[in-house]
Write an enzyme that holds these catalytic residues in place. Structure first.
Site, PDB file in Angstrom:
ATOM      1  N   ARG A 137     -73.276  17.010  41.333  1.00 45.27           N
ATOM      2  CA  ARG A 137     -72.905  17.424  39.973  1.00 45.27           C
ATOM      3  C   ARG A 137     -73.955  18.376  39.428  1.00 45.27           C
ATOM      4  O   ARG A 137     -75.160  18.118  39.540  1.00 45.27           O
ATOM      5  CB  ARG A 137     -72.801  16.203  39.056  1.00 45.27           C
ATOM      6  CG  ARG A 137     -71.530  15.433  39.287  1.00 45.27           C
ATOM      7  CD  ARG A 137     -71.347  14.372  38.273  1.00 45.27           C
ATOM      8  NE  ARG A 137     -72.494  13.465  38.222  1.00 45.27           N
ATOM      9  CZ  ARG A 137     -72.491  12.309  37.585  1.00 45.27           C
ATOM     10  NH1 ARG A 137     -71.437  11.927  36.918  1.00 45.27           N
ATOM     11  NH2 ARG A 137     -73.543  11.533  37.593  1.00 45.27           N
TER      12      ARG A 137
ATOM     13  N   TYR B  79     -78.230  14.394  23.687  1.00 43.79           N
ATOM     14  CA  TYR B  79     -78.592  12.976  23.624  1.00 43.79           C
ATOM     15  C   TYR B  79     -80.122  12.824  23.733  1.00 43.79           C
ATOM     16  O   TYR B  79     -80.753  12.109  22.947  1.00 43.79           O
ATOM     17  CB  TYR B  79     -77.882  12.231  24.761  1.00 43.79           C
ATOM     18  CG  TYR B  79     -78.347  10.814  24.978  1.00 43.79           C
ATOM     19  CD1 TYR B  79     -78.041   9.802  24.080  1.00 43.79           C
ATOM     20  CD2 TYR B  79     -79.096  10.468  26.119  1.00 43.79           C
ATOM     21  CE1 TYR B  79     -78.461   8.497  24.300  1.00 43.79           C
ATOM     22  CE2 TYR B  79     -79.516   9.171  26.338  1.00 43.79           C
ATOM     23  CZ  TYR B  79     -79.199   8.184  25.427  1.00 43.79           C
ATOM     24  OH  TYR B  79     -79.625   6.901  25.637  1.00 43.79           O
TER      25      TYR B  79
ATOM     26  N   ILE C  39     -76.697  -3.863  26.333  1.00 50.36           N
ATOM     27  CA  ILE C  39     -78.068  -4.396  26.285  1.00 50.36           C
ATOM     28  C   ILE C  39     -78.248  -5.285  25.048  1.00 50.36           C
ATOM     29  O   ILE C  39     -78.833  -6.374  25.114  1.00 50.36           O
ATOM     30  CB  ILE C  39     -79.104  -3.242  26.287  1.00 50.36           C
ATOM     31  CG1 ILE C  39     -78.909  -2.344  27.512  1.00 50.36           C
ATOM     32  CG2 ILE C  39     -80.530  -3.803  26.251  1.00 50.36           C
ATOM     33  CD1 ILE C  39     -79.687  -1.038  27.487  1.00 50.36           C
TER      34      ILE C  39
ATOM     35  N   ARG D 156     -82.966   6.875  41.276  1.00 47.61           N
ATOM     36  CA  ARG D 156     -83.188   6.513  39.877  1.00 47.61           C
ATOM     37  C   ARG D 156     -84.040   5.251  39.830  1.00 47.61           C
ATOM     38  O   ARG D 156     -84.137   4.510  40.808  1.00 47.61           O
ATOM     39  CB  ARG D 156     -81.847   6.231  39.164  1.00 47.61           C
ATOM     40  CG  ARG D 156     -80.898   7.421  39.083  1.00 47.61           C
ATOM     41  CD  ARG D 156     -81.396   8.494  38.122  1.00 47.61           C
ATOM     42  NE  ARG D 156     -80.502   9.644  38.047  1.00 47.61           N
ATOM     43  CZ  ARG D 156     -80.594  10.728  38.812  1.00 47.61           C
ATOM     44  NH1 ARG D 156     -81.522  10.822  39.747  1.00 47.61           N
ATOM     45  NH2 ARG D 156     -79.760  11.740  38.649  1.00 47.61           N
TER      46      ARG D 156
ATOM     47  N   LYS E  65     -82.550  11.430  20.658  1.00 49.13           N
ATOM     48  CA  LYS E  65     -83.419  10.267  20.854  1.00 49.13           C
ATOM     49  C   LYS E  65     -84.884  10.655  20.629  1.00 49.13           C
ATOM     50  O   LYS E  65     -85.643   9.929  20.003  1.00 49.13           O
ATOM     51  CB  LYS E  65     -83.235   9.701  22.272  1.00 49.13           C
ATOM     52  CG  LYS E  65     -81.961   8.916  22.443  1.00 49.13           C
ATOM     53  CD  LYS E  65     -82.094   7.546  21.765  1.00 49.13           C
ATOM     54  CE  LYS E  65     -80.887   6.673  21.961  1.00 49.13           C
ATOM     55  NZ  LYS E  65     -81.058   5.331  21.420  1.00 49.13           N
TER      56      LYS E  65
HETATM   57  N1  LIG Z   1     -77.878   1.741  29.455  1.00 46.68           N
HETATM   58  C1  LIG Z   1     -78.932   2.477  29.801  1.00 46.68           C
HETATM   59  O1  LIG Z   1     -79.193   2.730  30.976  1.00 46.68           O
HETATM   60  C2  LIG Z   1     -79.859   3.009  28.723  1.00 46.68           C
HETATM   61  C3  LIG Z   1     -80.951   3.776  29.138  1.00 46.68           C
HETATM   62  C4  LIG Z   1     -81.819   4.262  28.169  1.00 46.68           C
HETATM   63  C5  LIG Z   1     -81.614   3.958  26.835  1.00 46.68           C
HETATM   64  N2  LIG Z   1     -80.538   3.227  26.458  1.00 46.68           N
HETATM   65  C6  LIG Z   1     -80.356   2.941  25.029  1.00 46.68           C
HETATM   66  O2  LIG Z   1     -80.182   1.551  24.863  1.00 46.68           O
HETATM   67  C7  LIG Z   1     -79.335   1.318  23.732  1.00 46.68           C
HETATM   68  C8  LIG Z   1     -78.203   0.394  24.111  1.00 46.68           C
HETATM   69  O3  LIG Z   1     -77.428   1.028  25.113  1.00 46.68           O
HETATM   70  P1  LIG Z   1     -76.233   0.315  25.872  1.00 46.68           P
HETATM   71  O4  LIG Z   1     -76.257   0.817  27.265  1.00 46.68           O
HETATM   72  O5  LIG Z   1     -76.254  -1.130  25.598  1.00 46.68           O
HETATM   73  O6  LIG Z   1     -74.981   1.022  25.163  1.00 46.68           O
HETATM   74  P2  LIG Z   1     -73.677   0.403  24.475  1.00 46.68           P
HETATM   75  O7  LIG Z   1     -72.785   1.563  24.200  1.00 46.68           O
HETATM   76  O8  LIG Z   1     -73.145  -0.730  25.274  1.00 46.68           O
HETATM   77  O9  LIG Z   1     -74.241  -0.185  23.113  1.00 46.68           O
HETATM   78  C9  LIG Z   1     -74.363   0.574  21.940  1.00 46.68           C
HETATM   79  C10 LIG Z   1     -73.804  -0.239  20.800  1.00 46.68           C
HETATM   80  O10 LIG Z   1     -73.973   0.509  19.590  1.00 46.68           O
HETATM   81  C11 LIG Z   1     -72.779   0.401  18.829  1.00 46.68           C
HETATM   82  N3  LIG Z   1     -72.684   1.586  17.981  1.00 46.68           N
HETATM   83  C12 LIG Z   1     -72.524   2.876  18.365  1.00 46.68           C
HETATM   84  N4  LIG Z   1     -72.451   3.671  17.296  1.00 46.68           N
HETATM   85  C13 LIG Z   1     -72.577   2.874  16.205  1.00 46.68           C
HETATM   86  C14 LIG Z   1     -72.569   3.121  14.803  1.00 46.68           C
HETATM   87  N5  LIG Z   1     -72.427   4.353  14.313  1.00 46.68           N
HETATM   88  N6  LIG Z   1     -72.717   2.069  13.966  1.00 46.68           N
HETATM   89  C15 LIG Z   1     -72.860   0.809  14.449  1.00 46.68           C
HETATM   90  N7  LIG Z   1     -72.867   0.525  15.764  1.00 46.68           N
HETATM   91  C16 LIG Z   1     -72.719   1.546  16.628  1.00 46.68           C
HETATM   92  C17 LIG Z   1     -71.664   0.317  19.867  1.00 46.68           C
HETATM   93  O11 LIG Z   1     -70.464  -0.234  19.365  1.00 46.68           O
HETATM   94  C18 LIG Z   1     -72.309  -0.539  20.941  1.00 46.68           C
HETATM   95  O12 LIG Z   1     -72.064  -1.912  20.705  1.00 46.68           O
HETATM   96  C19 LIG Z   1     -78.890   2.686  23.246  1.00 46.68           C
HETATM   97  O13 LIG Z   1     -79.718   3.059  22.173  1.00 46.68           O
HETATM   98  C20 LIG Z   1     -79.126   3.586  24.432  1.00 46.68           C
HETATM   99  O14 LIG Z   1     -79.372   4.914  24.034  1.00 46.68           O
HETATM  100  C21 LIG Z   1     -79.647   2.740  27.366  1.00 46.68           C
END
Ligand SMILES: NC(=O)c1ccc[n+]([C@@H]2O[C@H](COP(=O)([O-])OP(=O)(O)OC[C@H]3O[C@@H](n4cnc5c(N)ncnc54)[C@H](O)[C@@H]3O)[C@@H](O)[C@H]2O)c1
Length: 305
Positions: free
Chosen positions: A264, A140, A12, A207, A144
């Site tokens: 699951r 998780y 994202i 979903r 959050k």
């Molecule tokens: N994908 C979904 O459906 C979804 C749904 C709800 C919330 N979110 C939230 O959206 C955000 C982005 O999610 P995403 O799906 O793009 O995940 P993603 O894993 O692709 O992105 C997370 C990024 O954070 C970086 N990261 C992780 N730990 C780190 C650290 N300690 N220091 C620096 N960088 C770090 C990773 O390298 C990665 O680039 C997250 O906070 C996630 O919880 C995602």
């Protein structure tokens, strides 16, 4: 205007970076590439290879002095949070606290947080609203939700302005099968490899799938609106796993092999987030129907083999 995007090399975050650059922001990405990818780091952004859970994050933010911080970096793998709750808490909670301290010290004018429907746990309701009770059933979800509470108190004590966005199941190009809500990415990977799609249970579980470009627009809208609010980023529509498989078969043009496996344990049947608050407070609503977003996603993966 200067923006920091933590997690800007991730799924994202990388899309958000693209949009901010298009809007002429000076964009700083902070990412340790643990799940993000170097190839998704936009070359027009300033990249800081750093771990948000290390103390070095504070001087870095104070040095950048951003106007706005989009905090997306996270340990976003629900299963991993269950296997390693300590690590999950360090990345999702402790690191968020470090960032909040830094944002306070750097007088950041908006902190925008990527939260999740996982804060509601197993709540079964036709449409969940933001005031419904939170009861996470994974670490998780807990980390959050706890981070949300710290954000609220940082505002209360120091006046740090914020918007908390609780996303539904986000999907789109560049998603990896590991993170939250990864079923679309899992299916795409299987189609790329020519292996069967696995559907757990009867496939009628639903979903609220929201397309990544809509999520980006919600984040951009939150720069100017939604002060001190918690807001869903969702479509308020239910899509079943069978619907996904049907649509993908249609785009693919030939039948996709499907394997049915047992449901699951712990999977919730339905999850759908009311989205009216987004319209009222952010003047935002999802534009992408599932068919359109999924087709764009499918085309991306098919060209990326
Ligand atoms: N994908 C979904 O459906 C979804 C749904 C709800 C919330 N979110 C939230 O959206 C955000 C982005 O999610 P995403 O799906 O793009 O995940 P993603 O894993 O692709 O992105 C997370 C990024 O954070 C970086 N990261 C992780 N730990 C780190 C650290 N300690 N220091 C620096 N960088 C770090 C990773 O390298 C990665 O680039 C997250 O906070 C996630 O919880 C995602």
């Amino acid at each position: 205007m200067k923006a920091v995007v933590t997690g800007g090399a991730g799924f994202i975050g990388s899309h958000l970076v693209e949009e901010l650059l298009a809007e002429q922001f000076e964009v700083h990405i902070i990412d340790n590439l643990i799940s993000g990818k170097q190839k998704h780091v936009n070359p027009q952004a300033i990249f800081h290879l750093a771990d948000i859970s290390s103390e070095q994050i504070k001087p870095l933010i104070v040095d950048i002095r951003p106007d706005v911080v989009f905090h997306l970096a996270a340990q976003a793998d629900v299963q991993r949070s269950i296997q390693n709750p300590g690590y999950d808490a360090i990345v999702n909670l402790v690191a968020t606290i470090y960032l909040l301290e830094a944002c306070r010290d750097a007088a950041v004018s908006k902190f925008i947080f990527a939260s999740t429907s996982a804060v509601y746990g197993n709540l079964q309701k036709e449409q969940i609203v933001e005031t419904d009770p939170t009861c996470p059933i994974s670490y998780y979800g807990i980390s959050k939700y706890s981070a949300e509470s710290y954000i609220r108190v940082f505002h209360h004590l120091y006046g740090l302005p914020y918007t908390i966005l609780r996303y539904g199941n986000v999907y789109g190009p560049r998603q990896t099968p590991k993170g939250e809500g990864g079923v679309v990415a899992v299916f795409m990977e299987r189609i790329q490899k020519g292996t069967p799609l696995t559907i757990h249970g009867d496939g009628e579980q639903t979903r609220d799938f929201v397309y990544v470009k809509d999520v980006v627009r919600a984040n951009v809208a939150a720069m100017k609106r939604g002060e001190q609010e918690i807001i869903h980023v969702s479509t308020a529509n239910r899509t079943s796993i069978n619907d996904l498989a049907r649509l993908l078969t249609e785009f693919h043009g030939t039948d996709l092999p499907i394997i049915h496996s047992l449901a699951r344990e712990g999977d919730i049947k339905h999850s759908c987030l009311d989205s009216r608050k987004g319209l009222e407070y952010l003047e935002w609503q999802a534009r992408y129907e599932i068919r359109e977003g999924l087709e764009e996603t499918y085309r991306f993966y098919m060209n990326d083999v």
